[in-house]
Design a protein around this motif. Structure first.
Motif, PDB file in Angstrom:
ATOM      1  N   ARG A 129      61.501  94.490 -12.498  1.00 24.01           N
ATOM      2  CA  ARG A 129      62.952  94.428 -12.733  1.00 24.01           C
ATOM      3  C   ARG A 129      63.444  95.623 -13.561  1.00 24.01           C
ATOM      4  O   ARG A 129      64.548  96.107 -13.373  1.00 24.01           O
ATOM      5  N   MET A 166      66.852  91.401 -16.307  1.00 26.31           N
ATOM      6  CA  MET A 166      66.013  92.610 -16.277  1.00 26.31           C
ATOM      7  C   MET A 166      64.679  92.416 -16.975  1.00 26.31           C
ATOM      8  O   MET A 166      63.759  93.186 -16.733  1.00 26.31           O
ATOM      9  N   PHE A 167      64.554  91.366 -17.780  1.00 32.17           N
ATOM     10  CA  PHE A 167      63.241  91.052 -18.346  1.00 32.17           C
ATOM     11  C   PHE A 167      62.631  89.841 -17.627  1.00 32.17           C
ATOM     12  O   PHE A 167      61.779  89.141 -18.171  1.00 32.17           O
ATOM     13  N   ASN A 168      63.089  89.631 -16.407  1.00 29.47           N
ATOM     14  CA  ASN A 168      62.448  88.692 -15.484  1.00 29.47           C
ATOM     15  C   ASN A 168      62.377  87.267 -16.032  1.00 29.47           C
ATOM     16  O   ASN A 168      61.367  86.586 -15.883  1.00 29.47           O
ATOM     17  N   HIS A 217      62.444  99.644 -19.608  1.00 30.06           N
ATOM     18  CA  HIS A 217      62.676  98.269 -20.074  1.00 30.06           C
ATOM     19  C   HIS A 217      61.333  97.558 -20.186  1.00 30.06           C
ATOM     20  O   HIS A 217      60.976  96.752 -19.337  1.00 30.06           O
ATOM     21  N   LEU A 218      60.612  97.877 -21.240  1.00 28.78           N
ATOM     22  CA  LEU A 218      59.281  97.307 -21.433  1.00 28.78           C
ATOM     23  C   LEU A 218      59.379  96.103 -22.356  1.00 28.78           C
ATOM     24  O   LEU A 218      60.244  96.034 -23.226  1.00 28.78           O
ATOM     25  N   THR A 219      58.468  95.159 -22.166  1.00 32.05           N
ATOM     26  CA  THR A 219      58.380  94.026 -23.086  1.00 32.05           C
ATOM     27  C   THR A 219      56.968  93.478 -23.078  1.00 32.05           C
ATOM     28  O   THR A 219      56.296  93.517 -22.039  1.00 32.05           O
ATOM     29  N   GLN A 263      54.547  93.184  -9.035  1.00 33.93           N
ATOM     30  CA  GLN A 263      54.764  91.834  -9.539  1.00 33.93           C
ATOM     31  C   GLN A 263      54.108  91.631 -10.911  1.00 33.93           C
ATOM     32  O   GLN A 263      54.616  90.915 -11.765  1.00 33.93           O
ATOM     33  N   GLN A 266      62.186  86.183 -19.066  1.00 31.77           N
ATOM     34  CA  GLN A 266      61.325  85.917 -20.236  1.00 31.77           C
ATOM     35  C   GLN A 266      62.113  85.639 -21.510  1.00 31.77           C
ATOM     36  O   GLN A 266      61.569  85.107 -22.467  1.00 31.77           O
ATOM     37  N   CYS A 288      55.265  94.325 -16.516  1.00 30.11           N
ATOM     38  CA  CYS A 288      55.714  93.515 -17.656  1.00 30.11           C
ATOM     39  C   CYS A 288      57.090  92.888 -17.430  1.00 30.11           C
ATOM     40  O   CYS A 288      57.442  91.927 -18.105  1.00 30.11           O
ATOM     41  N   THR A 289      57.876  93.402 -16.480  1.00 33.28           N
ATOM     42  CA  THR A 289      59.112  92.691 -16.104  1.00 33.28           C
ATOM     43  C   THR A 289      59.130  92.423 -14.590  1.00 33.28           C
ATOM     44  O   THR A 289      60.201  92.252 -13.997  1.00 33.28           O
ATOM     45  N   GLY A 290      57.958  92.425 -13.985  1.00 35.35           N
ATOM     46  CA  GLY A 290      57.866  92.118 -12.555  1.00 35.35           C
ATOM     47  C   GLY A 290      58.648  93.083 -11.686  1.00 35.35           C
ATOM     48  O   GLY A 290      59.143  92.718 -10.619  1.00 35.35           O
TER      49      GLY A 290
END
Lengths: 319, 358
Positions: A92, B107-109, A97-99, A85, B111, A88-90
Motif C-alpha cells: 500500500r 496506506m498502512f494496510n 510509508h514504512l511501519t 503482499q 494496521q 510491511c504495508t502489503g
C-alpha cells in the motif's frame, strides 16, 4: 569496543541493504520512489542505541536507516519495495510509508515535516496515559522550514512532552542548498533552544558523538525534563531519490563532496575499530553474515505473491 | 423529566461530549477557546471542569500542527475530538487531514486506526463575509477515508456527534452556527447509543422530492408547508451523512415522485447537490419525470455588507418558487419575488436571539 562493534554492525547492515537496493534498482522490479540513507547511517544507529522497543519512532521520506536501526523487519522492507503482499504495508505504501509496530517504528511519511506532529501527538498520549516510554521524530533540515516543525516544537515545549526531535542536516533539499533556504547565520539548535527544546548539535558522521549526546538527552526526557532536539550534521552520498550518484550535475561543490566522502561514517568507524585492535577477518566475517541475510531477504521478496487488487477497497474506513 | 421541557442544539452537542468523555477515559478534547468563558457558543462549557485540563484543553494557534498532534495521539490509542469555531481556519490543516488522517488506515494496510472527530462551525450573516462563512463539505466528502456528517436537527445531533466520536475512522462534523439555538422537547431526543440514520425522512409526500442538508433542511420544511397550501405534496429528506452508498432512501423517494430538487447549504457548482443529482440520475434515470434541479449558494464568495447579502442565501420562498416554476404552476403574489426578504427581522440574523458578532 563491544558497543562500537555493535554500532558498526548496525551501520554496515544499513549500508549493505541500501547498496543492494541500489544495485538491483535498475532491474525495475522495485517500482516506487526510493530515498537511500547511504552516508547518514550514524545518526539512526547512534540515536537508536538509547531507545527501547517500547519507545515509538516516526520518520520521513528517507526512512530506511531509521526503520532498520529501530529493529524494523528487513524482509518486510525489501518485500515492500517489491510491492509484495509480505511487505510491511502489503504494497500500500512503498518505501516512503514504512511501519513495524512490533519494533516500535510507528511510521514514516512522504510529505516533508508532516510526521513531526504525529510523534508529538504520540508523546501527548504517552504523557496523559503515564506510559514509561518516549517518542522520537526523525526529519531533515528542510523540515525545519515547515510550519509543522514550529507548531509541534512549541506544543511539545508547552506541555513538556517526552519527545526527541532528531534533525539530520544533510545541507540539501533535493537540489536546493541551504544558502537558498535559510539565512547564513541560522543555527537550528539556537532556534530550537529558543522555542524551548533542549537542543545540541553533533558531528552526525561520528556515531559515538551521536550516541553519547542522545543518551544524555534521552535521560532528561525520561526524567520528565521535557522535549529535546539533536542536530546531526551529515551528508548524503547519492542522489536525493534513486540509486545513482549525481554529482556530475554539479549542484554540490567538488571540495564539499570530497570533504564529506572522506568522512564516510562507516569507513571512519571501521578504521577506529581496526586501530583499537579489531581484526580485518572479524569485520569481514560480519560483512559476510550481513550479506547472506540481505540475499535471503531479496530472495524472499522476489518469490512472494503480489497483493490481490480485489482487496483494493479494503481499509478505506476502520472496520 | 417533564415532556414539555426543551433543550437546544448547542446543549445537545455539549451533552454528547460529556457522555463520550465519561465513556472513554482515553478521550481528549481540544480546540481554540474550548475552555474559555464562552465555551464555543456554550457547546463545550463545563467539559474542562468535569474532566480536567489535561484531557480538555485550549491550544496554541496552530491548526495544522495540532491536527497532526491529534492524529498522532489517536494512532497511539487516544480518542480525539477537535473543535474549530469557524471552518475557514481549519483550512490550514489540510495536509494533516488529507495526507495523514484520511489515508492512514488504508496506506498502512489496516494496521492502525484514527479515531478522530473534527467539529467545524459554519458562520452566516452579520457580515461573516468571505472567510468566515464557507461550507466546504463537498471538499471533505471528496476525500476517500473521511466521513462527513452535517447535522440539522436538535433531536438527533447528540446521537450523531456521539457516534462520530466513537467511530474509529476520522469524521468531519459540520455545524451551522444558525442551528445552535434551535429547540426541541427533551422527550424527542434520540438515545446516544442509537445508530444515527444517514438519511432522515422529515416529511413524506407523493409529488416532489426535496433533499437538503444542514441549515437548508429547516428552510425546506417551511417550504414544504407552503407547497402543501398550494396543493403540492412534497417529501423532505435530509442527507445527514455525505456518502452516496447510504442514500438509498433518496433513490426510493425519487422513484416514487419522479421529481427532485436538492437544496445545498454551500456553493452550487461542484457541490453535494451535484453529487446527489449524479447519483440519482445514474440509478433512477428512467423514473425521472423531469430534469433534477438544485438550489445552492451563488458561485461567488459571501460579501460582508448587509446591503450585498440579501440574495446570497436561498430561503423557503425561493425553494417554493423553484418547485412551482418547475411544475409550471402559477405563483401566488406573496412569493412572486422570492428573493425579497419578507420577515420583519433583518435578513442577516437567524432570530432575535442573535446580536452578533459571530
Amino acid at each position: 569496543m563491544n558497543s562500537l562493534l555493535e554500532h558498526y554492525q548496525n551501520m554496515l547492515r544499513i549500508r549493505r541493504v541500501e547498496e543492494a537496493i541500489a544495485a538491483r534498482y535498475s532491474e525495475q522490479q522495485m517500482r516506487c520512489p526510493t530515498h537511500l540513507s547511504i552516508g547518514q547511517e550514524a545518526a539512526a544507529v547512534g540515536v537508536s542505541a538509547s531507545l527501547t522497543v517500547k519507545d515509538k519512532a516516526y520518520s520521513s521520506h528517507r526512512a530506511h536507516a531509521h526503520y532498520l536501526a529501530k529493529g524494523g523487519s528487513l524482509d518486510a522492507l525489501i518485500a515492500e519495495l517489491y510491492g509484495k503482499q509480505t511487505g510491511c504495508t502489503g504494497g500500500r505504501g512503498g518505501s516512503m510509508h514504512l511501519t513495524d509496530l512490533s519494533a516500535g517504528f510507528v511510521a514514516s511519511t512522504a510529505i516533508v515535516g508532516n510526521s513531526i506532529p504525529l510523534a508529538v501527538g504520540n508523546a501527548l498520549h504517552q504523557q496523559v496515559q503515564k506510559l514509561d516510554e518516549i517518542s522520537v521524530t526523525y526529519f531533515g533540515e528542510g523540515a525545519t522550514e515547515e510550519g509543522a516543525f514550529y507548531e509541534s516544537a512549541n506544543f511539545a515545549a508547552l506541555r513538556k512532552l517526552p519527545v526527541l526531535f532528531v534533525c539530520e542536516n544533510n545541507r540539501y533539499s533535493v537540489y536546493s542548498p541551504l544558502s537558498v533556504r535559510q539565512p547564513e547565520s541560522r543555527s537550528i539548535v539556537a532556534l530550537a533552544n529558543a522555542i524551548g527544546l533542549n537542543a545540541i548539535e553533533v558531528d552526525g558522521n561520528d556515531v559515538e558523538q551521536v550516541a553519547a549526546a542522545t543518551a544524555e538527552l534521552v535521560k532528561g526526557i525520561r526524567n520528565g525534563d521535557g522535549p529535546a532536539l539533536i542536530e546531526c550534521h551529515t551528508y548524503r552520498h547519492r542522489e536525493h531519490c534513486g540509486p545513482n550518484f549525481d554529482d556530475d550535475l554539479g549542484y554540490r561543490p567538488e571540495d564539499e563532496v570530497a570533504h564529506w566522502l572522506a568522512r564516510d561514517p562507516v569507513t571512519l568507524l571501521q578504521q577506529k575499530l581496526l586501530d583499537l585492535g579489531a581484526s580485518a577477518q572479524q569485520l569481514e566475517a560480519l560483512d559476510g553474515k550481513i550479506g547472506s541475510e540481505i540475499a535471503n531477504a531479496f530472495e524472499l521478496a522476489q518469490v512472494a505473491d503480489f497483493p490481490n487488487p480485489d482487496d483494493n477497497e479494503r481499509f478505506v474506513y476502520a472496520e | 423529566m417533564q415532556s414539555n421541557q426543551t433543550t437546544t442544539f448547542a446543549e445537545q452537542i455539549n451533552q454528547a461530549q460529556h457522555q463520550a468523555m465519561q465513556d472513554d477515559p482515553a478521550m481528549l478534547a481540544f480546540g481554540l477557546g474550548i475552555s474559555d468563558p464562552k465555551g464555543i457558543f456554550g457547546t463545550t462549557t463545563g467539559l474542562a471542569e468535569s474532566f480536567g485540563h489535561e484531557r480538555v484543553f485550549d491550544m496554541p494557534t496552530a491548526e495544522n500542527g495540532m491536527t497532526g498532534i491529534g492524529i498522532g495521539a489517536a494512532l497511539a490509542g487516544s480518542r480525539v475530538l477537535m473543535t474549530h469555531q469557524r471552518l475557514d481556519f481549519f483550512l490550514l490543516a489540510m495536509d494533516q487531514l488529507v495526507n495523514n488522517a484520511a489515508k492512514w488506515h488504508y496506506m498502512f494496510n489496516g494496521q492502525m486506526k484514527v479515531p478522530l472527530t473534527i467539529r467545524l462551525i459554519i458562520g452566516r450573516g452579520w457580515g461573516q463575509g468571505p472567510t468566515h462563512a464557507q461550507n466546504l463539505q463537498s471538499w471533505f466528502a471528496h476525500i476517500p477515508g473521511l466521513k462527513v456528517i452535517t447535522p440539522s436537527k436538535t433531536d438527533a445531533v447528540a446521537a450523531q456527534l456521539y457516534s462520530a466520536i466513537m467511530d474509529d475512522s476520522p469524521v468531519i462534523f459540520i455545524e451551522h452556527r444558525w442551528l445552535h439555538q434551535q429547540q426541541c422537547e427533551t422527550s424527542q431526543i434520540k438515545p446516544l447509543t442509537l445508530r444515527p440514520e444517514p438519511v432522515r425522512v422529515h416529511k413524506t409526500g407523493a409529488d416532489y422530492t426535496i433533499v437538503a442538508n444542514s441549515y437548508m433542511v429547516l428552510e425546506s420544511l417551511i417550504a414544504a408547508r407552503k407547497l402543501a397550501e398550494l396543493g403540492i405534496d412534497a417529501e423532505v429528506l435530509e442527507t445527514a451523512e455525505l456518502e452516496p452508498a447510504c442514500w438509498q432512501p433518496v433513490y426510493q423517494s425519487v422513484a416514487k415522485t419522479g421529481r427532485l430538487l436538492v437544496c445545498d447549504s454551500a456553493h452550487t457548482s461542484f457541490s453535494v447537490a451535484a453529487e446527489i443529482i449524479s447519483s440519482v440520475t445514474e440509478r433512477c434515470f428512467g423514473q425521472l419525470k423531469q430534469a433534477p434541479l438544485r438550489l445552492g449558494l451563488p458561485d461567488y464568495p459571501e460579501p460582508t455588507s448587509i446591503a450585498l447579502t440579501k440574495h446570497f442565501y436561498p430561503s423557503a420562498d425561493s425553494i417554493t418558487k423553484k418547485v412551482m416554476m418547475s411544475l409550471q404552476r402559477e405563483l401566488p403574489a406573496s412569493i412572486q419575488d422570492a428573493d425579497e426578504h419578507h420577515s420583519t427581522r433583518p435578513h442577516d440574523v437567524p432570530g432575535e436571539w442573535f446580536k452578533g458578532p459571530f
